[in-house]
Design an enzyme around this catalytic site. Sequence first.
Site, PDB file in Angstrom:
ATOM      1  N   SER A  96    -143.791  -9.992  66.277  1.00 33.16           N
ATOM      2  CA  SER A  96    -143.945 -10.888  65.131  1.00 33.16           C
ATOM      3  C   SER A  96    -143.324 -10.241  63.901  1.00 33.16           C
ATOM      4  CB  SER A  96    -145.436 -11.143  64.866  1.00 33.16           C
ATOM      5  OG  SER A  96    -145.645 -11.784  63.621  1.00 33.16           O
ATOM      6  N   LYS A 137    -149.506  -6.556  66.458  1.00 37.23           N
ATOM      7  CA  LYS A 137    -148.101  -6.801  66.726  1.00 37.23           C
ATOM      8  C   LYS A 137    -147.250  -5.552  66.522  1.00 37.23           C
ATOM      9  CE  LYS A 137    -148.374 -10.808  68.406  1.00 37.23           C
ATOM     10  NZ  LYS A 137    -148.055 -10.988  69.842  1.00 37.23           N
ATOM     11  N   VAL A 145    -155.661 -12.138  80.504  1.00 44.74           N
ATOM     12  CA  VAL A 145    -154.752 -10.982  80.462  1.00 44.74           C
ATOM     13  C   VAL A 145    -155.459  -9.688  80.089  1.00 44.74           C
ATOM     14  CG1 VAL A 145    -152.681 -12.346  79.988  1.00 44.74           C
ATOM     15  CG2 VAL A 145    -154.044 -11.435  78.069  1.00 44.74           C
ATOM     16  N   ILE A 176    -144.192 -20.128  63.294  1.00 42.75           N
ATOM     17  CA  ILE A 176    -143.733 -21.113  64.267  1.00 42.75           C
ATOM     18  C   ILE A 176    -144.766 -22.229  64.390  1.00 42.75           C
ATOM     19  CG2 ILE A 176    -142.909 -21.467  66.631  1.00 42.75           C
ATOM     20  CD1 ILE A 176    -141.235 -19.496  64.921  1.00 42.75           C
ATOM     21  N   TYR A 234    -154.299  -8.994  63.050  1.00 42.61           N
ATOM     22  CA  TYR A 234    -153.160  -9.492  63.834  1.00 42.61           C
ATOM     23  C   TYR A 234    -151.917  -8.627  63.631  1.00 42.61           C
ATOM     24  CZ  TYR A 234    -149.347 -12.609  65.263  1.00 42.61           C
ATOM     25  OH  TYR A 234    -148.214 -13.143  65.845  1.00 42.61           O
TER      26      TYR A 234
END
Length: 253
Positions: free
Chosen positions: A147, A164, A69, A193, A160
Site C-alpha cells: 500500500s 503494510k 489466512v 481504491i 494498517y
Amino acid sequence: MTVTPHGRIQDKVALITGAASGIGRATAERFAAEGARLALTDLNTDALDELVSQFEKSGVPVISVPADVTSEADIKRVVHETMKHFGRIDILVANAGVIPEADLATATADLWDHTMAVDARGMFLSCKYAAAEMVHAGQGAIVCLSSISAFAGQKGQAVYGPAKFVASGITKHLAIDLADKGVRVNAVAPGTIDTPAVAKMDADAIRKVVEMHPMGRMGKPAEIASAILFLASDDASFITGAVLPVDGGYLAQ
C-alpha cells in the site's frame, strides 16, 4: 466474460487469497480472462461461491477453498487442495487483508494483533507454503499486496500502515531468498481504491485522501489487477523485489 485464447498467463495455475471481493476478485477475473486456472480462497463463502459459479459457467478451470489466512492449518490445506487438483502453483497473489481505521489513541492491542495476523502473518504463511511448491518446481511468481501506507505516513493508519510495511518487507526479503530458486517476489502498492472495504471507511476521511491523489479520484480494482497481472506474467521475468506504486501519482509528490 471473454477468455483470451492465448492469454498472458495461459494455463498457469494462480492461487489468490482474499479473492471474493475488491482487488482479489478483480484479479481473479483478469487472470481468468488471460487464460489462468484458478484456486481461490476467502472467508466470505457466499461471495466466493458466487464468483466460482460465474467462472464455471464461463468454462474457467477453478476451485475454491474457503480458509482463514491466519491459520497455518488452513493455508496448508489450501495449498494441498490446489496441488491435488492442478498439480502445481505457478502464481500466488497474497491479497487477503483488512483495512482498519485507527490512530494511536483509539487503536487497541487487539486491533493491532488482528490486523497483523491477517495482513502480515497471513501473507507470510501464504508465501511460505506456496513458495515451497514453486521452489520444488524451480519456477513461480508471487505478488503481494502492499500500500502507499507502506511508504508515507497517513493520519488514522497507526495499525494498517505498519502492517503494510511488513508486506513490503516480506516482498523484498523473500525476493532475495528465492531469487536463485527460480521464484520471483514482487508487490503492488495501491493508492486509495474503490473497494467494499474502503467504502466502509469514514466518508470525510476518504474524500480527504482522494484529494491527495494528483489524478483526483480513487483507483479501480481492475487497474490494480492489471499491475498484478504484469508482475505475475513472463513480461516481468527480470523483475523481483519491486514494490510498484499504482496510486494516481500519490507518492510522486
